[in-house]
Write a protein that holds these residues in place. Structure first.
Motif: not given
Length: 78
Positions: A13-17, A19-29, A38-44, A47-51
């Motif tokens: 339920x925690x989402x991460x971006x 930086x190495x792979x340029x992808x969104x992951x849940x968990x994290x990996x 962590x971010x509250x949603x996949x959408x947030x 947009x991690x880099x823009x934020x």
């Protein structure tokens, strides 16, 4: 191959971006040094880099973070 792999810390339920792979992951990996969150949603997380860019611009333009320059010699007030 490592015998002891460090386990990443996070919850479903925690989402991460990543930086190495340029992808969104849940968990994290990926390790903490390679991710933002962590971010509250996949959408947030998407947009991690823009934020981060928007926040950096706000901080760079915040007068509370800059010393005042006085005089011709460019000495800074402290």
């Amino acid at each position: 191959m490592a015998l002891f792999k460090k386990k990443t810390v996070g919850k479903p339920g925690e989402w991460f971006y990543c930086l190495e792979h340029g992808k969104v992951e849940e968990g994290p990996d990926c390790p903490g040094q390679d991710r933002m969150g962590p971010y509250a949603s996949r959408e947030e997380a998407q947009h991690a880099m823009q934020t981060a860019q928007e926040r950096n611009l706000q901080w760079e333009n915040d007068p509370r973070w800059h010393d005042k320059v006085t005089g011709d010699a460019g000495e800074q007030d402290k």
